[in-house]
Design a protein around this motif. Structure first.
Motif, PDB file in Angstrom:
ATOM      1  N   CYS A   7      10.389   2.599  -3.441  1.00 41.89           N
ATOM      2  CA  CYS A   7       8.876   2.243  -3.497  1.00 41.89           C
ATOM      3  C   CYS A   7       8.017   3.592  -3.432  1.00 41.89           C
ATOM      4  O   CYS A   7       6.899   3.684  -3.888  1.00 41.89           O
ATOM      5  N   ASN A   8       8.711   4.669  -3.144  1.00 41.17           N
ATOM      6  CA  ASN A   8       8.021   5.816  -3.062  1.00 41.17           C
ATOM      7  C   ASN A   8       8.595   6.846  -4.470  1.00 41.17           C
ATOM      8  O   ASN A   8       8.029   8.034  -4.148  1.00 41.17           O
ATOM      9  N   LYS A  70       6.290  -0.807  -6.258  1.00 42.03           N
ATOM     10  CA  LYS A  70       5.833  -0.938  -4.645  1.00 42.03           C
ATOM     11  C   LYS A  70       4.648  -2.042  -5.195  1.00 42.03           C
ATOM     12  O   LYS A  70       4.450  -2.910  -4.293  1.00 42.03           O
ATOM     13  N   THR A  74       4.393  -5.671  -3.710  1.00 41.66           N
ATOM     14  CA  THR A  74       2.996  -6.116  -3.070  1.00 41.66           C
ATOM     15  C   THR A  74       2.693  -7.336  -3.649  1.00 41.66           C
ATOM     16  O   THR A  74       2.550  -8.497  -3.105  1.00 41.66           O
TER      17      THR A  74
END
Ligand SMILES: [Zn+2]
Length: 256
Positions: A7-8, A70, A74
């Motif tokens: 996600c990062n 990410k 979501t």
């Protein structure tokens, strides 16, 4: 940790290694078409798409408009909530897929071989059935999500798989074929397997099909299976632990 990194944008993919002057180019070594970003690797590369397609999770359309894992996750959370689906279970399954794709990509990289989308799907599903004992991905980061949502790492329920076995036999050539079709608890076809065999009788062909199904279940370490054969003669031999000289050796394997 793995999902946090995904996600990062912190996974060591070629695009980020290239930016840090570690890799000579940012191009995906599997498709040679796009930059190998985290998103491309986990969701966009043609072989990865094949894995998601065979997963039958129907999450492909979430690709549209997503640029990062990410964002994609979501959107997935929103969709699961809108459809009142089990959020924790849905995310758990997706996390298994992301992790399995990452593992396969690394093995391809180190072993210099092409990816195996179907094999990857099978291994992921086998991992889900067993619950991951090693290398379990850490929980999905909750930052930026609804505060009442508690991401957890639940081991999926111990599903029972149904293995349908069948055999065809040709007396003239003593050849036949056996097939094993695996269904999950929702009736989704998870896996199909068939091969040509030599056998002495139709009963022997049916017995080989049952043995093949058991071997498959053992190789995939499936914890709970339900075996279906339409050969009543064979079923009663196995159930009653009787034997028949025509299939004695195979029967012994099955009964063991
Ligand atoms: Zn690619």
């Amino acid at each position: 940790m793995f999902l946090w990194k995904a996600c990062n944008e912190a996974l060591p993919v070629k695009a980020s290694l290239f930016r840090r002057h570690i890799a000579p180019d940012p191009v995906c070594f599997i498709c040679n078409q796009d930059e190998e970003s985290v998103y491309h690797l986990l969701l966009g590369c043609p072989w990865t798409r094949a894995v998601w397609l065979s997963s039958q999770l129907h999450v492909q359309h979430l690709h549209q408009g997503s640029l990062t894992v990410k964002d994609w996750l979501t959107q997935l959370v929103i969709r699961l909530q809108e459809n009142s689906e089990d959020l924790s279970r849905g995310l758990t399954i997706v996390a298994y897929y992301l992790w399995g794709i990452w593992k396969e990509r690394n093995e391809c990289h180190f072993q210099q071989r092409p990816p195996d989308p179907l094999g990857t799907t099978i291994r992921i599903r086998a991992s889900m059935l067993n619950g991951m004992e090693d290398n379990t991905p850490s929980p999905i980061p909750t930052q930026g999500r609804k505060p009442n949502y508690q991401a957890r790492w639940d081991v999926p329920p111990p599903w029972t798989l149904k293995l349908n076995v069948d055999a065809t036999y040709f007396k003239e050539t003593c050849k036949g074929s056996i097939a094993v079709v695996v269904f999950d608890e929702k009736g989704t076809n998870v896996l199909s397997h068939s091969k040509t065999i030599w056998a002495a009788s139709p009963l022997a062909a049916e017995a080989l099909a049952v043995r093949e199904a058991l071997l498959l279940a053992m190789n995939l370490e499936l914890p709970k299976i339900y075996l279906v054969s339409d050969c009543l003669n064979l079923v009663s031999l196995i159930r009653e632990r009787r034997t028949d000289w025509k299939v004695e050796a195979v029967l012994r394997d099955i009964q063991d």
